[in-house]
Design an enzyme around this catalytic site. Structure first.
Site, PDB file in Angstrom:
ATOM      1  N   HIS A 204       0.810  -1.227   0.000  1.00  0.00           N
ATOM      2  CA  HIS A 204       0.000   0.000   0.000  1.00  0.00           C
ATOM      3  C   HIS A 204       0.833   1.263   0.000  1.00  0.00           C
ATOM      4  CE1 HIS A 204       1.094   0.015   4.225  1.00  0.00           C
ATOM      5  NE2 HIS A 204       0.664   1.258   4.297  1.00  0.00           N
TER       6      HIS A 204
HETATM    7  C1  UD1 Z   1      -2.301   5.582   5.802  1.00  0.00           C
HETATM    8  C2  UD1 Z   1      -1.038   6.025   6.538  1.00  0.00           C
HETATM    9  C3  UD1 Z   1       0.001   4.919   6.474  1.00  0.00           C
HETATM   10  C4  UD1 Z   1      -0.549   3.595   6.929  1.00  0.00           C
HETATM   11  C5  UD1 Z   1      -1.795   3.289   6.114  1.00  0.00           C
HETATM   12  C6  UD1 Z   1      -2.430   1.980   6.486  1.00  0.00           C
HETATM   13  C7  UD1 Z   1      -0.471   8.419   6.495  1.00  0.00           C
HETATM   14  C8  UD1 Z   1       0.443   9.417   5.914  1.00  0.00           C
HETATM   15  N1  UD1 Z   1      -0.447   7.198   5.914  1.00  0.00           N
HETATM   16  O1  UD1 Z   1      -1.987   5.449   4.426  1.00  0.00           O
HETATM   17  O2  UD1 Z   1       1.095   5.265   7.321  1.00  0.00           O
HETATM   18  O3  UD1 Z   1       0.419   2.600   6.754  1.00  0.00           O
HETATM   19  O4  UD1 Z   1      -2.741   4.341   6.331  1.00  0.00           O
HETATM   20  O5  UD1 Z   1      -3.541   1.724   5.691  1.00  0.00           O
HETATM   21  O6  UD1 Z   1      -1.172   8.711   7.429  1.00  0.00           O
HETATM   22  N2  UD1 Z   1      -9.295   5.010   1.314  1.00  0.00           N
HETATM   23  C9  UD1 Z   1     -10.475   4.347   1.219  1.00  0.00           C
HETATM   24  N3  UD1 Z   1     -11.110   3.997   2.402  1.00  0.00           N
HETATM   25  C10 UD1 Z   1     -10.619   4.296   3.619  1.00  0.00           C
HETATM   26  C11 UD1 Z   1      -9.400   4.997   3.692  1.00  0.00           C
HETATM   27  C12 UD1 Z   1      -8.744   5.350   2.536  1.00  0.00           C
HETATM   28  O7  UD1 Z   1     -10.972   4.054   0.151  1.00  0.00           O
HETATM   29  O8  UD1 Z   1     -11.237   3.944   4.647  1.00  0.00           O
HETATM   30  C13 UD1 Z   1      -8.581   5.369   0.062  1.00  0.00           C
HETATM   31  C14 UD1 Z   1      -8.827   6.783  -0.365  1.00  0.00           C
HETATM   32  O9  UD1 Z   1      -8.889   6.805  -1.747  1.00  0.00           O
HETATM   33  C15 UD1 Z   1      -7.577   7.533   0.084  1.00  0.00           C
HETATM   34  C16 UD1 Z   1      -6.513   6.448  -0.039  1.00  0.00           C
HETATM   35  O10 UD1 Z   1      -7.185   5.215   0.285  1.00  0.00           O
HETATM   36  O11 UD1 Z   1      -7.322   8.657  -0.660  1.00  0.00           O
HETATM   37  C17 UD1 Z   1      -5.356   6.631   0.897  1.00  0.00           C
HETATM   38  O12 UD1 Z   1      -5.796   6.791   2.249  1.00  0.00           O
HETATM   39  P1  UD1 Z   1      -4.923   7.638   3.310  1.00  0.00           P
HETATM   40  O13 UD1 Z   1      -5.500   7.551   4.666  1.00  0.00           O
HETATM   41  O14 UD1 Z   1      -4.659   9.007   2.748  1.00  0.00           O
HETATM   42  O15 UD1 Z   1      -3.520   6.931   3.281  1.00  0.00           O
HETATM   43  P2  UD1 Z   1      -3.136   5.402   3.323  1.00  0.00           P
HETATM   44  O16 UD1 Z   1      -2.479   5.071   2.036  1.00  0.00           O
HETATM   45  O17 UD1 Z   1      -4.254   4.522   3.782  1.00  0.00           O
END
Ligand code: UD1
Length: 362
Positions: A204
Site C-alpha cells: 500500500h
Molecule cells: C495511511 C497512513 C500509512 C498507513 C496506512 C495503512 C499516512 C500518511 N499514511 O496510508 O502510514 O500505513 O494508512 O492503511 O497517514 N481510502 C479508502 N477507504 C478508507 C481509507 C482510505 O478508500 O477507509 C482510500 C482513499 O482513496 C484515500 C486512499 O485510500 O485517498 C489513501 O488513504 P490515506 O488515509 O490518505 O492513506 P493510506 O495510504 O491509507
C-alpha cells in the site's frame, strides 16, 4: 482525570486497543477520538468490533484528502474539542497523519502529549510517516519506545533521557491476547488455499503502488512465486485504484495473486500465522511476523524497525523482481523458521505505559 486517546487509520486501532483497560485500572477516564482518516467498514469499524474497542466518544469524520488538507482539518476539528473539553494529556500512537495532527494541536493548546511507538526512524524523508515521526517526537512529553534503536535515535536528536521510556511493543500486546482466537479461524482454508504453503502479500505504500515501474516489477515477482505457492493478496483501497489506473489488473503476466478484500484483525493474524512467508511493505506486519516467527520479505529498501531484522525473521528485498526472487529462493531452501522475540515484546507494554502516566500525572 481524563486522557484523550487519538486513532485515525487502520494501523492505529490495534495499538490503542490494549491501552484502554490498564489506563482505566490505574484510575484514568479515557475518551476515544477517531479522526475519520480511515472510514470504510473494513478499514476501521471491523477492528473496533473484533478488538472490543469501545465506540469512539467522538468521530471527527475527516476522511480522505491531500496530506496537508487532512492534517490541517484534523487540527481544526480537534482544536474545538480540546478547547471545550481539555484532557489532562493526549495519547497518540504510531506515525500516521492523524498522529501528528493530534500531537501538534495538543501542544499548541498547552496539553501534554504521550507518543506510543516513538523514536522509529527509516532515515527516508520521502516517506510521509518519517516526517510525522520526527515532528511528533520533537513535541511529545512522554516518548514510549518499542525497541532499542528508538532510544539511540531520540538521544541523537537531543531528547532528554528522562522523557524516553523503553516499554516494548503495544501492538504485540494485542497480538498475544488474540492469537488463539485467530488460529481457530483457519482463514486460508476459507479463502481456498488450504492450511499451508501459501504466501500472504500486502502492498500500500505510495513509493511502491504509485510508481508503475516498481509496482510492475513487484507483480512480476509475485507471478513467478505463484507458480510454487498460492499468493493471497488482501487489497488496500489505494492499491486497488492504482492497479486499475495502470491497466495492471488485466495483464496476464502480472496476475499471479488471488485478490481478496481487506481482512479483519483476526483473519489477517490467522493468515500471517499460517503462511510459508509474507511479502509486505507494511511496518506493522514486519513486527507481527517477527512475533509469530514467520519469515517476512519486506518490499522496501529501508526499515524503521531494525529489531525485526536482527531477530532473524525479516529481510529487506526492495522492489526489483530478481532481488525478491533470490530471497524467495533462500526461504525455499531453508525450512528453519526460528527467530528471536525482541526484548519486552511480552504482552505487558500497555501496563508499563499506564503505570508511568499514572506516576507522572496522578
Ligand atoms: C495511511 C497512513 C500509512 C498507513 C496506512 C495503512 C499516512 C500518511 N499514511 O496510508 O502510514 O500505513 O494508512 O492503511 O497517514 N481510502 C479508502 N477507504 C478508507 C481509507 C482510505 O478508500 O477507509 C482510500 C482513499 O482513496 C484515500 C486512499 O485510500 O485517498 C489513501 O488513504 P490515506 O488515509 O490518505 O492513506 P493510506 O495510504 O491509507
Amino acid at each position: 482525570m481524563q486522557l484523550s486517546i487519538i486513532a485515525g487509520a487502520r494501523p492505529n486501532f490495534m495499538k490503542i486497543a490494549p491501552l484502554i483497560r490498564p489506563l482505566k485500572d490505574v484510575g484514568f477516564a479515557t475518551k476515544i477520538i477517531h479522526s475519520g482518516q480511515h472510514y470504510d467498514q473494513k478499514m476501521s469499524q471491523t477492528f473496533f468490533d473484533e478488538l472490543n474497542i469501545p465506540h469512539p466518544d467522538l468521530n471527527l469524520g475527516v476522511g480522505s484528502g491531500s496530506h496537508i488538507w487532512q492534517i490541517s482539518e484534523v487540527m481544526r476539528r480537534l482544536e474545538t474539542e480540546f478547547t471545550e473539553n481539555p484532557p489532562a494529556a493526549v495519547v497518540v500512537v504510531g506515525d500516521v497523519n492523524s498522529t501528528l495532527a493530534a500531537a501538534l494541536t495538543a501542544v499548541k493548546l498547552g496539553i501534554p502529549v504521550a507518543h506510543v511507538e516513538s523514536g522509529l526512524r527509516s532515515f527516508d524523508r520521502a516517506m510521509p510517516e518519517e516526517i510525522n515521526r520526527i515532528m511528533t517526537d520533537a513535541i511529545s512529553d512522554w516518548l514510549f519506545t518499542s525497541e532499542p534503536s528508538a532510544q539511540t535515535n531520540l538521544e541523537r536528536e537531543g531528547v532528554p533521557a528522562e522523557r524516553i521510556h523503553f516499554v516494548g511493543n503495544v501492538m504485540i500486546d494485542t497480538l498475544l491476547s488474540h492469537r488463539k482466537q485467530a488460529q481457530a479461524l483457519h482463514s486460508s482454508r476459507e479463502l481456498g488455499c488450504g492450511d499451508k504453503d501459501y504466501v500472504v502479500l500486502t502492498l500500500h505504500r505510495p513509493s511502491n503502488v504509485d510508481d508503475p515501474e516498481r509496482l510492475e516489477s513487484i507483480l512480476k515477482a509475485v507471478h513467478d512465486i505463484s507458480e510454487d505457492f498460492p499468493v493471497l493478496f488482501p487489497i488496500h483501497p489505494r492499491t486497488r485504484g492504482q492497479l486499475q489506473k495502470f491497466g495492471f489488473a488485466e495483464r496476464h503476466d502480472l496476475n499471479g495473486y488471488r485478490m481478496v478484500e481487506p481482512q479483519g484483525y483476526h483473519s489477517m493474524l490467522s493468515l500471517m500465522d499460517g503462511a510459508r512467508f509474507v511479502l509486505t511493505d507494511s511496518g506493522g506486519m514486519q513486527e507481527e511476523t517477527t512475533a509469530l516467527g514467520v519469515p517476512c520479505l519486506t518490499l522496501r529498501e529501508n526499515t524503521e524497525r531494525p529489531s525485526t531484522i536482527e531477530s532473524g525473521s525479516n529481510q529487506l528485498v526492495g522492489w526489483r523482481t530478481d532481488d525478491i526472487l533470490a530471497a524467495v529462493g533462500r526461504i525455499k531452501s531453508s525450512p528453519d523458521r526460528s527467530s528471536q522475540i525482541p526484548e519486552k515484546w511480552d504482552g505487558k507494554t500497555s501496563t508499563r505505559i499506564a503505570e508511568i502516566l499514572h506516576r507522572d500525572l496522578a
